[in-house]
Scaffold this motif. Sequence first.
Motif, PDB file in Angstrom:
ATOM      1  N   THR A  66      80.702 -34.290  39.728  1.00 47.05           N
ATOM      2  CA  THR A  66      80.402 -35.251  38.674  1.00 47.05           C
ATOM      3  C   THR A  66      81.232 -36.511  38.874  1.00 47.05           C
ATOM      4  OG1 THR A  66      80.029 -33.398  37.200  1.00 47.05           O
ATOM      5  CG2 THR A  66      80.246 -35.558  36.185  1.00 47.05           C
ATOM      6  N   TYR A  67      82.521 -36.311  39.162  1.00 43.93           N
ATOM      7  CA  TYR A  67      83.408 -37.446  39.373  1.00 43.93           C
ATOM      8  C   TYR A  67      82.906 -38.316  40.534  1.00 43.93           C
ATOM      9  CZ  TYR A  67      87.617 -40.041  40.574  1.00 43.93           C
ATOM     10  OH  TYR A  67      88.496 -41.034  40.865  1.00 43.93           O
ATOM     11  N   LEU A  68      82.563 -37.648  41.627  1.00 42.05           N
ATOM     12  CA  LEU A  68      82.080 -38.356  42.813  1.00 42.05           C
ATOM     13  C   LEU A  68      80.824 -39.152  42.518  1.00 42.05           C
ATOM     14  CD1 LEU A  68      82.338 -36.102  45.977  1.00 42.05           C
ATOM     15  CD2 LEU A  68      83.109 -38.466  45.670  1.00 42.05           C
ATOM     16  N   GLN A  69      79.880 -38.501  41.833  1.00 40.40           N
ATOM     17  CA  GLN A  69      78.619 -39.174  41.527  1.00 40.40           C
ATOM     18  C   GLN A  69      78.848 -40.411  40.682  1.00 40.40           C
ATOM     19  OE1 GLN A  69      76.784 -35.596  39.886  1.00 40.40           O
ATOM     20  NE2 GLN A  69      74.953 -36.223  40.932  1.00 40.40           N
ATOM     21  N   MET A  70      79.688 -40.265  39.648  1.00 39.81           N
ATOM     22  CA  MET A  70      79.930 -41.407  38.778  1.00 39.81           C
ATOM     23  C   MET A  70      80.563 -42.539  39.576  1.00 39.81           C
ATOM     24  SD  MET A  70      78.693 -40.407  35.947  1.00 39.81           S
ATOM     25  CE  MET A  70      79.191 -41.195  34.436  1.00 39.81           C
ATOM     26  N   ARG A  71      81.475 -42.178  40.498  1.00 39.14           N
ATOM     27  CA  ARG A  71      82.115 -43.207  41.315  1.00 39.14           C
ATOM     28  C   ARG A  71      81.111 -43.904  42.229  1.00 39.14           C
ATOM     29  NH1 ARG A  71      87.729 -43.580  41.962  1.00 39.14           N
ATOM     30  NH2 ARG A  71      87.241 -45.184  43.502  1.00 39.14           N
ATOM     31  N   LEU A  72      80.314 -43.064  42.914  1.00 40.47           N
ATOM     32  CA  LEU A  72      79.378 -43.606  43.892  1.00 40.47           C
ATOM     33  C   LEU A  72      78.340 -44.503  43.244  1.00 40.47           C
ATOM     34  CD1 LEU A  72      78.762 -40.603  46.293  1.00 40.47           C
ATOM     35  CD2 LEU A  72      79.916 -42.754  46.784  1.00 40.47           C
ATOM     36  N   MET A  73      77.865 -44.091  42.078  1.00 41.81           N
ATOM     37  CA  MET A  73      76.797 -44.850  41.444  1.00 41.81           C
ATOM     38  C   MET A  73      77.354 -45.992  40.593  1.00 41.81           C
ATOM     39  SD  MET A  73      73.836 -43.213  42.248  1.00 41.81           S
ATOM     40  CE  MET A  73      72.664 -43.627  40.974  1.00 41.81           C
ATOM     41  N   ARG A  74      78.672 -46.120  40.515  1.00 41.77           N
ATOM     42  CA  ARG A  74      79.292 -47.122  39.635  1.00 41.77           C
ATOM     43  C   ARG A  74      78.555 -47.136  38.294  1.00 41.77           C
ATOM     44  NH1 ARG A  74      78.455 -52.239  42.328  1.00 41.77           N
ATOM     45  NH2 ARG A  74      76.739 -51.168  43.328  1.00 41.77           N
ATOM     46  N   ALA A  75      78.494 -45.934  37.718  1.00 44.19           N
ATOM     47  CA  ALA A  75      77.568 -45.715  36.604  1.00 44.19           C
ATOM     48  C   ALA A  75      77.786 -46.656  35.428  1.00 44.19           C
ATOM     49  CB  ALA A  75      77.705 -44.279  36.126  1.00 44.19           C
ATOM     50  N   SER A  76      79.035 -47.014  35.169  1.00 48.40           N
ATOM     51  CA  SER A  76      79.270 -47.756  33.929  1.00 48.40           C
ATOM     52  C   SER A  76      78.959 -49.242  34.065  1.00 48.40           C
ATOM     53  CB  SER A  76      80.702 -47.546  33.462  1.00 48.40           C
ATOM     54  OG  SER A  76      81.561 -47.688  34.559  1.00 48.40           O
ATOM     55  N   ASN A  77      78.768 -49.711  35.307  1.00 45.65           N
ATOM     56  CA  ASN A  77      78.454 -51.129  35.471  1.00 45.65           C
ATOM     57  C   ASN A  77      76.953 -51.335  35.511  1.00 45.65           C
ATOM     58  OD1 ASN A  77      81.198 -51.372  35.893  1.00 45.65           O
ATOM     59  ND2 ASN A  77      80.947 -51.133  38.107  1.00 45.65           N
ATOM     60  N   SER A  78      76.466 -52.136  34.629  1.00 43.81           N
ATOM     61  CA  SER A  78      75.064 -52.489  34.673  1.00 43.81           C
ATOM     62  C   SER A  78      74.942 -53.893  35.240  1.00 43.81           C
ATOM     63  CB  SER A  78      74.459 -52.441  33.269  1.00 43.81           C
ATOM     64  OG  SER A  78      73.272 -53.189  33.242  1.00 43.81           O
TER      65      SER A  78
END
Lengths: 307, 289
Positions: free
Chosen positions: A292-304
């Motif tokens: 989960t941590y990796l995915q959030m990092r890779l996708m830069r999820a919080s930046n739109s």
Amino acid sequence: MSAVTQAKPLFKTVRRHNAEGGQGWAALLFLAPTLLGFAAFYIYPSVRGVWLSFTDWNLLSEPEFVGLGNYAELAGDPLFWRSLLLTGYNTVLNLAGQLSLALLVAALMHRLTKSVVLRATLLLPWLVPNVATALLWLWLLDANLGFVNQLLDAMGLPTHGFFNSPGEAMPSIAAVTTWASVGYVALLLYAGMLQIPEQVYEAAAMDGAGEVRTFFRITLPLLRPVLALVLVVSVIGCFQIFDTIAVTTKGGPINATKVIYYYIYQEAFTHFRMGYAAAMALTLVLIMGALTYLQMRLMRASNSDLG
Amino acid sequence: MRAGRIAAWTVMGLAVLVTVFPFYWMVRTALTDASHLFSDNFSLIPEHFTWANFKRVLGLSTITEAQAAGGSGASLDFVLYLRNSIVYTAVVVVVQTLSCAMAGYALARLRFRGREMVFAVFVSALMIPPIFTLLPNFALVRNLGLLNTFAGLVAPILLMTPFTVFFLRQFFLSLPREVEEAAVIDGAGLWSVFWRVALPMSKGPLITIALINGVWTWKDYLWPLLVGQEEDSRVLTVALGVFLQQSPNARPDWTGLMAGSTLSVIPVLLLLLVFGKRLANSLQFTGIK
């Protein structure tokens, strides 16, 4: 996540509540049921789960401390590694099917209609218990008399073993879970697409961009935060697949569908090896946390990109 | 452009067909006489129509009748399982929503030491996969002598799930404070502000989270499978699993199984008819289980 949003206290003007530490007692009363449930069924079992993973326990006698014994056994257990691989295999199959089909359906819906009836219809498979879905597809994909094989046969195509065939069992299960969740995922993506401002599309249309180009150049990039969330949720869901397998294949044929959840379940409740199962479960917690941590990092999820 | 729209609608129609047809086949199988199931395989309507399959899974026919209709003769009482499922779901939804609303309100509105920490701990619990707490929870419920009871069935999720607390806390934060402040000035206490002012203003989100939790509880299988094996606490999903096991391997009782499955879909369908719009519009909230 807006977990850090400061919650401003109500009643700040009322003196009697604010005497010392704010509204501690009232808050305690409001939180009492939740804290009780949390302590009894989240904190206590978490601590106990960690402890159990260092023991040998068959549910009947007292747990016997074995140190890292379970983890040593885990490292050398081919079935454990295989179950992880199978879980990964199922996840990849599901993601490929789910995300591409859901994106297609969501994009079509976005450009065609706002119909609630259509959305509710697409949601139906997600609302039905997995057990019923599994039974239904066990029947449709029955090796001899199932509708799908009858159809294939009528069209002059070779029939398949599906759940009965070691090579086809896992893809069959992935297909069933994909069928059950595509509508749901599509609706999540659709909700994300509605957030994209209409002007962006108008500008694209003015510049003469076609539908396909607009989708890949505008919709998809602007959807990234939602995609990231959906991806995380899907991966978590895929790692926890149990119901469908418990009904259709029970981990077979020849362990072809023994994913990690099912393996843990079997060790704990068929072989009564609670300690070993707990060690596997704790390992799974760590793997899922890291993923989960990796995915959030890779996708830069919080930046739109919409800022 | 016109051709593109037609193609798009065709794909959409296909998606609807693939979604709906399996359910149709479920009902069609359930309404077919078992002895003719394999002969008229392709007819879209059940050519040998019968209610017998529903009758026997609901325990309304005698053993000989049930066997004649293709059953194994093992006792089936889907009325009971349906009732158990409804009780299980209703109790969990009502109590959990209320308890979590109280907690969410305290975390959003009250001032006390450790508030942010309590919330952070709840949120981090969202990351724990259920199987990890499931093993010790099973041991706990077993030690308490609650196996095969409703108390054991509802215990782990009765008072809270981290997601429900999280969802409702976020909602209360977004609620305008003025109405509540006015009530305070009028001399209302904490509880009555919560109960008389905040809760009535939150009907929509409360229904939404209740629906989401209701669906999850209705679908629940693993925990009830471990804790509710005996008839009196057996919910629909577990009953369907047991039914499949009782049915002979060489020739599963498909008509009966599909009748049972249909029974588990009907309540969902009703829910969709009544709350379809709300469900379809509130999905973005269900990201985290």
